[in-house]
Design a protein around this motif. Structure first.
Motif, PDB file in Angstrom:
ATOM      1  N   ASP A  67     -30.987  45.587  31.978  1.00  0.00           N
ATOM      2  CA  ASP A  67     -30.085  46.480  31.556  1.00  0.00           C
ATOM      3  C   ASP A  67     -28.566  46.151  31.528  1.00  0.00           C
ATOM      4  OD1 ASP A  67     -32.474  48.843  33.206  1.00  0.00           O
ATOM      5  OD2 ASP A  67     -32.204  48.464  31.210  1.00  0.00           O
ATOM      6  N   THR A  68     -28.257  44.839  32.210  1.00  0.00           N
ATOM      7  CA  THR A  68     -26.830  44.501  32.459  1.00  0.00           C
ATOM      8  C   THR A  68     -26.415  44.344  30.857  1.00  0.00           C
ATOM      9  OG1 THR A  68     -27.206  43.565  34.302  1.00  0.00           O
ATOM     10  CG2 THR A  68     -25.572  42.621  33.261  1.00  0.00           C
ATOM     11  N   ALA A  69     -25.164  44.915  30.723  1.00  0.00           N
ATOM     12  CA  ALA A  69     -24.401  44.869  29.293  1.00  0.00           C
ATOM     13  C   ALA A  69     -23.220  45.646  29.288  1.00  0.00           C
ATOM     14  CB  ALA A  69     -25.577  45.600  28.253  1.00  0.00           C
ATOM     15  N   VAL A  70     -22.353  45.436  28.419  1.00  0.00           N
ATOM     16  CA  VAL A  70     -21.542  46.660  28.348  1.00  0.00           C
ATOM     17  C   VAL A  70     -21.997  47.699  27.265  1.00  0.00           C
ATOM     18  CG1 VAL A  70     -19.169  46.880  27.240  1.00  0.00           C
ATOM     19  CG2 VAL A  70     -19.624  44.721  28.134  1.00  0.00           C
ATOM     20  N   TYR A  71     -21.782  48.983  27.828  1.00  0.00           N
ATOM     21  CA  TYR A  71     -22.345  50.194  27.158  1.00  0.00           C
ATOM     22  C   TYR A  71     -21.185  50.871  26.273  1.00  0.00           C
ATOM     23  CZ  TYR A  71     -26.772  49.768  29.385  1.00  0.00           C
ATOM     24  OH  TYR A  71     -27.935  49.082  29.815  1.00  0.00           O
ATOM     25  N   TYR A  72     -21.545  50.984  25.030  1.00  0.00           N
ATOM     26  CA  TYR A  72     -20.523  51.753  24.152  1.00  0.00           C
ATOM     27  C   TYR A  72     -20.978  53.294  23.922  1.00  0.00           C
ATOM     28  CZ  TYR A  72     -18.730  46.938  23.587  1.00  0.00           C
ATOM     29  OH  TYR A  72     -18.233  45.645  24.000  1.00  0.00           O
ATOM     30  N   CYS A  73     -19.817  54.035  23.720  1.00  0.00           N
ATOM     31  CA  CYS A  73     -20.608  55.272  23.196  1.00  0.00           C
ATOM     32  C   CYS A  73     -19.828  55.296  21.804  1.00  0.00           C
ATOM     33  CB  CYS A  73     -19.773  56.303  23.975  1.00  0.00           C
ATOM     34  SG  CYS A  73     -19.626  58.196  23.453  1.00  0.00           S
ATOM     35  N   ALA A  74     -20.564  56.037  21.036  1.00  0.00           N
ATOM     36  CA  ALA A  74     -20.236  56.084  19.633  1.00  0.00           C
ATOM     37  C   ALA A  74     -20.523  57.440  19.082  1.00  0.00           C
ATOM     38  CB  ALA A  74     -21.025  54.972  18.599  1.00  0.00           C
ATOM     39  N   ALA A  75     -19.538  57.945  17.905  1.00  0.00           N
ATOM     40  CA  ALA A  75     -19.827  59.206  17.175  1.00  0.00           C
ATOM     41  C   ALA A  75     -20.059  58.888  15.863  1.00  0.00           C
ATOM     42  CB  ALA A  75     -18.535  60.337  17.818  1.00  0.00           C
ATOM     43  N   GLY A  76     -20.941  59.733  15.285  1.00  0.00           N
ATOM     44  CA  GLY A  76     -20.924  59.621  13.881  1.00  0.00           C
ATOM     45  C   GLY A  76     -21.326  61.162  13.238  1.00  0.00           C
ATOM     46  N   ALA A  77     -20.892  61.140  12.003  1.00  0.00           N
ATOM     47  CA  ALA A  77     -21.003  62.414  11.221  1.00  0.00           C
ATOM     48  C   ALA A  77     -22.142  62.576  10.719  1.00  0.00           C
ATOM     49  CB  ALA A  77     -20.037  62.523   9.771  1.00  0.00           C
TER      50      ALA A  77
END
Length: 127
Positions: free
Chosen positions: A90-100
């Motif tokens: 699970d090691t990683a850089v985690y990103y949050c994203a938003a979409g219409a």
């Protein structure tokens, strides 16, 4: 325009837990989708979990089902990713994203369907 800021990453031993937070500012709509992605160096970014602000649709990739839970607090404009039973993979850089709004199910969304991205937060799981 939506701005996203992630927090909550860190170093944890295998089997441990972390909760990531994604705070959204700017215009958001209940129909928007919010997703958590992760990237390991040398690999493509992968879609980990998703939710609609209204809470009517959720998605989890198979490898995190039963361990990760995505939720949102509309009053705080915040989406959470509770991660339990963490594994070294699970090691990683985690990103949050938003979409219409584009599809009725957030499981169909692809990376290109998300227009706004956070800066990422590092999650490291030691064995």
């Amino acid at each position: 325009q939506v701005q996203l800021v992630e927090s909550g990453g860190g170093l944890v031993q295998a089997g441990g837990s972390l909760r990531l937070s994604c705070v959204a500012s700017g215009r958001t709509f209940s129909s928007d989708a919010v997703g958590w992605f992760r990237r390991v160096p040398g690999k493509e970014r992968e879609y980990v979990a998703g939710i609609r602000w209204s809470g009517t649709s959720t998605y989890y990739r198979d490898s995190v089902k039963g361990r990760f839970t995505i939720s949102r607090d509309s009053a705080k404009n915040t989406v959470y990713l509770q991660m339990n039973g963490l594994k070294p993979e699970d090691t990683a850089v985690y990103y949050c994203a938003a979409g219409a709004y584009k599809y009725s199910s957030v499981s169909i969304y692809r990376e290109s369907d998300f227009q706004a991205w956070g800066q990422g937060t590092q999650v490291t799981v030691s064995s």
